[in-house]
Design a protein around this motif. Structure first.
Motif, PDB file in Angstrom:
ATOM      1  N   LEU A 180       4.008 -15.632  -1.886  1.00  0.00           N
ATOM      2  CA  LEU A 180       4.959 -14.395  -2.147  1.00  0.00           C
ATOM      3  C   LEU A 180       4.180 -13.955  -3.282  1.00  0.00           C
ATOM      4  CD1 LEU A 180       8.363 -15.993  -1.289  1.00  0.00           C
ATOM      5  CD2 LEU A 180       7.080 -14.481   0.019  1.00  0.00           C
ATOM      6  N   LYS A 181       3.975 -14.638  -4.477  1.00  0.00           N
ATOM      7  CA  LYS A 181       3.577 -13.940  -5.702  1.00  0.00           C
ATOM      8  C   LYS A 181       2.047 -13.421  -5.536  1.00  0.00           C
ATOM      9  CE  LYS A 181       1.447 -17.920  -8.426  1.00  0.00           C
ATOM     10  NZ  LYS A 181       1.720 -18.226  -9.665  1.00  0.00           N
ATOM     11  N   ALA A 182       1.501 -13.551  -4.302  1.00  0.00           N
ATOM     12  CA  ALA A 182       0.159 -13.013  -3.917  1.00  0.00           C
ATOM     13  C   ALA A 182       0.244 -11.440  -3.908  1.00  0.00           C
ATOM     14  CB  ALA A 182      -0.622 -13.573  -2.911  1.00  0.00           C
ATOM     15  N   TYR A 183       1.372 -11.132  -3.663  1.00  0.00           N
ATOM     16  CA  TYR A 183       1.801  -9.461  -3.422  1.00  0.00           C
ATOM     17  C   TYR A 183       2.000  -8.854  -4.784  1.00  0.00           C
ATOM     18  CZ  TYR A 183       2.542 -10.574   1.506  1.00  0.00           C
ATOM     19  OH  TYR A 183       2.512 -11.213   2.738  1.00  0.00           O
ATOM     20  N   SER A 184       0.835  -8.096  -5.039  1.00  0.00           N
ATOM     21  CA  SER A 184       0.678  -7.517  -6.464  1.00  0.00           C
ATOM     22  C   SER A 184       2.011  -6.610  -6.599  1.00  0.00           C
ATOM     23  CB  SER A 184      -0.431  -6.838  -6.570  1.00  0.00           C
ATOM     24  OG  SER A 184      -0.640  -5.637  -5.460  1.00  0.00           O
ATOM     25  N   HIS A 185       2.320  -5.914  -5.451  1.00  0.00           N
ATOM     26  CA  HIS A 185       3.696  -5.006  -5.774  1.00  0.00           C
ATOM     27  C   HIS A 185       5.061  -5.792  -5.886  1.00  0.00           C
ATOM     28  CE1 HIS A 185       3.426  -5.625  -1.627  1.00  0.00           C
ATOM     29  NE2 HIS A 185       4.427  -4.876  -1.271  1.00  0.00           N
ATOM     30  N   LEU A 186       4.981  -7.180  -5.888  1.00  0.00           N
ATOM     31  CA  LEU A 186       6.181  -8.018  -6.212  1.00  0.00           C
ATOM     32  C   LEU A 186       6.182  -7.958  -7.828  1.00  0.00           C
ATOM     33  CD1 LEU A 186       8.461  -9.719  -5.472  1.00  0.00           C
ATOM     34  CD2 LEU A 186       7.168 -11.791  -5.432  1.00  0.00           C
ATOM     35  N   ALA A 187       7.074  -6.970  -8.340  1.00  0.00           N
ATOM     36  CA  ALA A 187       6.717  -6.685  -9.572  1.00  0.00           C
ATOM     37  C   ALA A 187       7.484  -7.295 -10.676  1.00  0.00           C
ATOM     38  CB  ALA A 187       7.319  -4.944  -9.739  1.00  0.00           C
ATOM     39  N   GLY A 188       8.818  -7.831 -10.185  1.00  0.00           N
ATOM     40  CA  GLY A 188       9.514  -8.573 -11.334  1.00  0.00           C
ATOM     41  C   GLY A 188      10.804  -8.715 -10.738  1.00  0.00           C
ATOM     42  N   GLY A 195       0.730  -1.181   0.066  1.00  0.00           N
ATOM     43  CA  GLY A 195       0.084  -0.010   0.078  1.00  0.00           C
ATOM     44  C   GLY A 195       0.927   1.412  -0.062  1.00  0.00           C
ATOM     45  N   LYS A 196       2.071   1.058  -0.108  1.00  0.00           N
ATOM     46  CA  LYS A 196       2.973   2.272   0.133  1.00  0.00           C
ATOM     47  C   LYS A 196       3.561   2.807  -1.368  1.00  0.00           C
ATOM     48  CE  LYS A 196       4.849   1.489   4.490  1.00  0.00           C
ATOM     49  NZ  LYS A 196       4.221   2.662   5.051  1.00  0.00           N
ATOM     50  N   GLY A 197       2.856   2.133  -2.464  1.00  0.00           N
ATOM     51  CA  GLY A 197       3.317   2.647  -3.772  1.00  0.00           C
ATOM     52  C   GLY A 197       4.774   2.301  -4.406  1.00  0.00           C
ATOM     53  N   ILE A 198       5.191   1.181  -3.673  1.00  0.00           N
ATOM     54  CA  ILE A 198       6.605   0.909  -3.816  1.00  0.00           C
ATOM     55  C   ILE A 198       6.648  -0.477  -4.638  1.00  0.00           C
ATOM     56  CG2 ILE A 198       8.764   0.344  -3.032  1.00  0.00           C
ATOM     57  CD1 ILE A 198       8.328   2.111  -0.778  1.00  0.00           C
ATOM     58  N   HIS A 199       7.229  -0.565  -5.925  1.00  0.00           N
ATOM     59  CA  HIS A 199       7.389  -1.855  -6.764  1.00  0.00           C
ATOM     60  C   HIS A 199       8.642  -2.562  -6.033  1.00  0.00           C
ATOM     61  CE1 HIS A 199       5.276   0.218  -9.991  1.00  0.00           C
ATOM     62  NE2 HIS A 199       4.458  -0.865  -9.471  1.00  0.00           N
ATOM     63  N   VAL A 200       8.638  -3.939  -5.662  1.00  0.00           N
ATOM     64  CA  VAL A 200       9.640  -4.567  -5.224  1.00  0.00           C
ATOM     65  C   VAL A 200      10.160  -5.644  -6.296  1.00  0.00           C
ATOM     66  CG1 VAL A 200      10.397  -6.237  -3.450  1.00  0.00           C
ATOM     67  CG2 VAL A 200       8.826  -4.450  -2.779  1.00  0.00           C
ATOM     68  N   TYR A 201      11.424  -5.320  -6.500  1.00  0.00           N
ATOM     69  CA  TYR A 201      12.038  -6.375  -7.558  1.00  0.00           C
ATOM     70  C   TYR A 201      13.050  -7.442  -7.033  1.00  0.00           C
ATOM     71  CZ  TYR A 201      10.352  -2.736 -10.785  1.00  0.00           C
ATOM     72  OH  TYR A 201       9.454  -1.901 -11.575  1.00  0.00           O
ATOM     73  N   THR A 202      12.992  -8.500  -7.561  1.00  0.00           N
ATOM     74  CA  THR A 202      13.991  -9.646  -7.176  1.00  0.00           C
ATOM     75  C   THR A 202      15.230  -9.551  -7.766  1.00  0.00           C
ATOM     76  OG1 THR A 202      13.380 -11.268  -8.398  1.00  0.00           O
ATOM     77  CG2 THR A 202      12.252 -11.276  -6.106  1.00  0.00           C
ATOM     78  N   HIS A 203      16.357 -10.001  -7.534  1.00  0.00           N
ATOM     79  CA  HIS A 203      17.656 -10.126  -8.022  1.00  0.00           C
ATOM     80  C   HIS A 203      18.270 -11.163  -7.913  1.00  0.00           C
ATOM     81  CE1 HIS A 203      21.825  -9.350  -8.599  1.00  0.00           C
ATOM     82  NE2 HIS A 203      21.788  -8.521  -9.567  1.00  0.00           N
ATOM     83  N   GLY A 204      19.028 -11.800  -8.762  1.00  0.00           N
ATOM     84  CA  GLY A 204      19.918 -12.850  -8.616  1.00  0.00           C
ATOM     85  C   GLY A 204      19.395 -14.245  -8.003  1.00  0.00           C
ATOM     86  N   GLU A 205      19.674 -14.430  -6.873  1.00  0.00           N
ATOM     87  CA  GLU A 205      19.202 -15.835  -6.347  1.00  0.00           C
ATOM     88  C   GLU A 205      17.794 -15.935  -5.946  1.00  0.00           C
ATOM     89  OE1 GLU A 205      21.893 -14.272  -5.351  1.00  0.00           O
ATOM     90  OE2 GLU A 205      23.693 -15.599  -4.905  1.00  0.00           O
ATOM     91  N   MET A 206      17.107 -14.526  -5.750  1.00  0.00           N
ATOM     92  CA  MET A 206      15.758 -14.438  -5.094  1.00  0.00           C
ATOM     93  C   MET A 206      14.776 -14.590  -6.334  1.00  0.00           C
ATOM     94  SD  MET A 206      14.171 -13.780  -2.279  1.00  0.00           S
ATOM     95  CE  MET A 206      15.512 -12.894  -1.247  1.00  0.00           C
ATOM     96  N   LEU A 207      15.039 -14.827  -7.649  1.00  0.00           N
ATOM     97  CA  LEU A 207      14.348 -15.032  -8.706  1.00  0.00           C
ATOM     98  C   LEU A 207      13.034 -16.267  -8.280  1.00  0.00           C
ATOM     99  CD1 LEU A 207      13.237 -14.538 -11.549  1.00  0.00           C
ATOM    100  CD2 LEU A 207      15.373 -16.307 -12.395  1.00  0.00           C
ATOM    101  N   PRO A 208      13.514 -17.385  -7.740  1.00  0.00           N
ATOM    102  CA  PRO A 208      12.459 -18.306  -7.578  1.00  0.00           C
ATOM    103  C   PRO A 208      11.318 -17.944  -6.599  1.00  0.00           C
ATOM    104  CG  PRO A 208      14.605 -19.139  -7.356  1.00  0.00           C
ATOM    105  CD  PRO A 208      14.778 -17.838  -7.310  1.00  0.00           C
ATOM    106  N   ALA A 209      11.271 -16.715  -6.089  1.00  0.00           N
ATOM    107  CA  ALA A 209      10.251 -16.307  -5.249  1.00  0.00           C
ATOM    108  C   ALA A 209       9.317 -16.104  -5.800  1.00  0.00           C
ATOM    109  CB  ALA A 209      10.783 -15.080  -4.522  1.00  0.00           C
ATOM    110  N   HIS A 210       9.250 -15.624  -7.092  1.00  0.00           N
ATOM    111  CA  HIS A 210       7.764 -15.337  -7.723  1.00  0.00           C
ATOM    112  C   HIS A 210       7.119 -16.592  -8.052  1.00  0.00           C
ATOM    113  CE1 HIS A 210       9.163 -11.300  -8.937  1.00  0.00           C
ATOM    114  NE2 HIS A 210      10.406 -11.820  -8.954  1.00  0.00           N
ATOM    115  N   GLY A 211       7.778 -17.807  -7.898  1.00  0.00           N
ATOM    116  CA  GLY A 211       6.915 -19.127  -7.963  1.00  0.00           C
ATOM    117  C   GLY A 211       6.048 -19.616  -6.793  1.00  0.00           C
TER     118      GLY A 211
END
Length: 462
Positions: A282-290, A262-278
């Motif tokens: 975790l992927k239920a958070y709409s601001h987990l942007a890519g 709700g703070k208008g911030i997009h969160v991006y993963t990098h490197g080893e954090m990529l699998p979090a999107h699956g």
């Protein structure tokens, strides 16, 4: 200083004046001191277990300390000093636990003083002097390259396994038999073993233990966040404020997602954090942007270009450039001198930095990649895969797994992936995938030819 823990060591032989990772001689020596203290602590913990006695604080500290001494985790000598002092206290506590067990049973305690009192000093200067007696160079002069090489192979195997145990512990998943095996092997190393065949056998046992460790970590991740499922991940930014999260710690990512909602911030993963999107939770958070960028070794270039703060969770940090040192934060066991550390998962400082930073000015393209092909996702279409194999549509499966590095000429990952015939499927694990995971490989009867199983800590699914 001498360190040959990592594959990228100087000239493929060892770093002497300074680590290619950025580790200075004092930090390297203090890591040796911490590891030696843990070996001594384990001599008592291992023997206390024979009486049925254990101390969870000692067990957990051993794991933390081992993980701390892995390349690219803790470069902060001041924090290492604190861990050494804590380790000395717990070593004394382990000794008291063991000796009280012996006294209660009316048996004499083993004469362990020579094995555990190698580190007896109380100051950094004394510890640095003591380290010279058990450094790799000192041991090689006494025991030879082969024996010490096997000792170090076992040590590095234990450190690597400890990384996965630590991530499982963070999520509340622990296993007594794993702790017991760690203490047994550390006690073995504390005895300065020189039998090459015996050392080789112990290294193989360490590998067997790591299978159980990976199973525990898989259970921790999937029980907490759900079974990974195939997911399209955006790899171009969205306009707006942004935070980049790198490393392995899913709990840190979850805490940040909760705090930024709700703070208008997009969160991006990098490197080893990529699998979090699956992971469904975790992927239920709409601001987990890519996902932004690639593998760990590209972080200096990519962090420099990122228009917001970076949260570095355990592990794989490189020396921060001045251009972003003021907006990078560490968490967990990872540390760098002069970089703000967050130890309680209160990411207010990171959020404030994101709100003050410019963020991305415009949307990138809509390009995506697929992740989340854990075993359940693949087994869910097993009949389709089996039919494709029987019909000859799928001829072979290739697994391309492993870490990557900064050395030039490492395009063999890309070359192999591109040479795989069109009637074959590629399974991929760990950072090597970043050499080719943005390429188009198509599908075979609706089955993607590139199946991203995850990072090294997702390897159990493979």
């Amino acid at each position: 200083m001498f360190c040959y823990q990592c594959e990228q060591t100087m000239n493929g032989e060892g770093c002497r004046s300074f680590g290619v990772c950025g580790k200075d001689p004092t930090t390297a020596a203090l890591q040796d001191v911490l590891f030696t203290i843990v070996k001594g602590m384990s001599t008592y913990a291992h023997r206390a277990r024979k009486f049925g006695a254990r101390d969870a604080d000692i067990d957990r500290f051993a794991i933390h300390a081992l993980f701390t001494t892995i390349t690219n985790v803790n470069f902060d000598a001041q924090r290492l000093e604190g861990l050494i002092r804590q380790g000395l206290e717990l070593r004394d506590r382990a000794q008291s636990l063991y000796e009280s067990c012996c006294q209660a049973d009316g048996v004499a305690s083993d004469a362990l003083l020579a094995a555990v009192a190698v580190v007896a000093g109380t100051s950094v200067r004394e510890w640095l002097d003591e380290q010279k007696t058990f450094s790799i160079d000192a041991r090689r002069s006494r025991n030879g390259d082969d024996v010490v090489g096997l000792q170090e192979l076992l040590a590095y195997g234990l450190k690597g396994a400890a990384a996965y145990v630590d991530h499982a512990q963070i999520l509340g998943f622990e296993q007594e038999s794993i702790w017991a095996t760690f203490h047994e092997m550390l006690d073995y190393l504390a005895s300065n073993p020189t039998n090459a065949a015996e050392l080789t056998g112990m290294c193989l046992r360490c590998g067997e233990m790591n299978l159980a460790v990976m199973e525990l970590l898989d259970k921790a991740h999937t029980s907490t966040y759900g079974m990974p499922e195939p997911t399209s991940v955006r790899i171009e930014p969205l306009a707006g404020k942004a935070i980049l999260v790198s490393g392995h710690d899913l709990k840190d990512l979850e805490a940040l997602l909760i705090q930024t909602e709700g703070k208008g911030i997009h969160v991006y993963t990098h490197g080893e954090m990529l699998p979090a999107h699956g992971y469904p939770k975790l992927k239920a958070y709409s601001h987990l942007a890519g996902n932004y960028g690639g593998a760990w070794q590209d972080q200096q270039k990519e962090f420099d270009a990122f228009p917001g703060p970076i949260l570095m969770t355990t592990n794989c940090i490189q020396k921060p450039l001045d251009s972003y040192k003021a907006r990078i934060f560490t968490a967990g066991l990872v540390a760098w001198p002069g970089v703000p550390h967050i130890g309680d998962r209160d990411f207010s400082a990171v959020i404030d930095a994101a709100l003050q930073a410019p963020g991305f000015s415009e949307n990138g393209s809509d390009k995506t990649i697929l992740v989340g092909f854990a075993r359940n996702a693949v087994l869910g279409v097993a009949d389709k895969v089996i039919d494709a194999v029987k019909s000859g549509d799928i001829r072979h499966f290739f697994l391309i797994g492993g870490c990557d590095g900064a050395k030039s000429g490492r395009n063999y990952y890309t070359d192999l992936a591109q040479l795989v015939p069109d009637d074959c499927v590629i399974l991929t694990l760990a950072c090597g995938k970043y050499r080719f995971n943005k390429l188009e490989f198509g599908d075979i009867g609706g089955i993607p030819r590139l199946l991203d199983i995850g990072q090294c800590n997702d390897a159990y699914s493979a």
